[in-house]
Scaffold this active site. Sequence first.
Site, short mmCIF file in Angstrom:
data_model
loop_
_atom_site.label_atom_id
_atom_site.label_comp_id
_atom_site.label_asym_id
_atom_site.label_seq_id
_atom_site.Cartn_x
_atom_site.Cartn_y
_atom_site.Cartn_z
N GLY A 185 15.69 86.21 23.67
CA GLY A 185 17.11 86.47 23.64
C GLY A 185 17.45 87.29 22.42
N GLN A 193 22.66 90.97 16.02
CA GLN A 193 21.32 91.02 15.45
C GLN A 193 20.81 92.45 15.29
OE1 GLN A 193 19.77 87.78 18.24
NE2 GLN A 193 18.53 87.50 16.38
N CYS A 219 14.15 82.27 15.51
CA CYS A 219 15.16 83.32 15.64
C CYS A 219 14.56 84.64 15.17
CB CYS A 219 16.38 82.96 14.80
SG CYS A 219 17.70 84.21 14.86
N LEU A 220 14.80 85.71 15.93
CA LEU A 220 14.29 87.02 15.54
C LEU A 220 14.85 87.49 14.20
CD1 LEU A 220 14.39 88.87 18.99
CD2 LEU A 220 12.40 87.87 17.84
N HIS A 269 22.06 79.47 21.68
CA HIS A 269 21.57 80.12 20.46
C HIS A 269 22.20 81.50 20.31
CE1 HIS A 269 18.34 81.07 17.44
NE2 HIS A 269 18.66 82.30 17.83
N GLU A 270 22.17 82.29 21.39
CA GLU A 270 22.74 83.64 21.32
C GLU A 270 24.26 83.59 21.18
OE1 GLU A 270 20.61 85.76 20.62
OE2 GLU A 270 18.89 84.65 21.36
N HIS A 313 25.25 83.28 17.65
CA HIS A 313 25.24 84.56 16.92
C HIS A 313 26.57 85.30 17.08
CE1 HIS A 313 21.27 84.93 15.23
NE2 HIS A 313 20.69 84.65 16.39
#
Length: 165
Positions: free
Chosen positions: A44, A49, A92-93, A134-135, A138
Amino acid sequence: MSILPILIWPDARLSQRCDSVQGEDLDDLIADMFETMYAAEGRGMAAPQVGVMKRLFVMDCTWKEGEKSPMAMINPTIMAAERIPEVVEEGCLSIPGILVPVERPKAVTVQWTAPEGDIHMADFDGFEARCIQHEFDHLNGVVTFDHLPAAERSKAEAEFLEKHS
């Protein structure tokens, strides 16, 4: 299509609430976000991000098992969430190399606009529900560290900064 640079915590943009999408053409951005997410081996990715402060994320929760199921959600809203939460470690990226325990509902009902403009509503559970939440975080300027109690957060942040300094 292009691979975009991924913002890394503590970039201040990761703590900002995103603006709603208002008729912008997002096709190129969505394609670039998918390419970036796959290249980074994520499941995701939210627009902030990659430095785009809009309420948009992409996800594909199955591609690592061999079958792709890409989905883009524009202006998503979590309409309902199961009352019984579970705690699972999340990565997380934007916070590479760190897993933190995050408590989330096991299932959610989400409404969103698809890239072609259609409005959808669906129920998600398991990993898909976790990925969406999670997304969605953000889009509201929330990262995984924000789910930790103060002492655990300080320890996780210090571990991350030590690895990435």
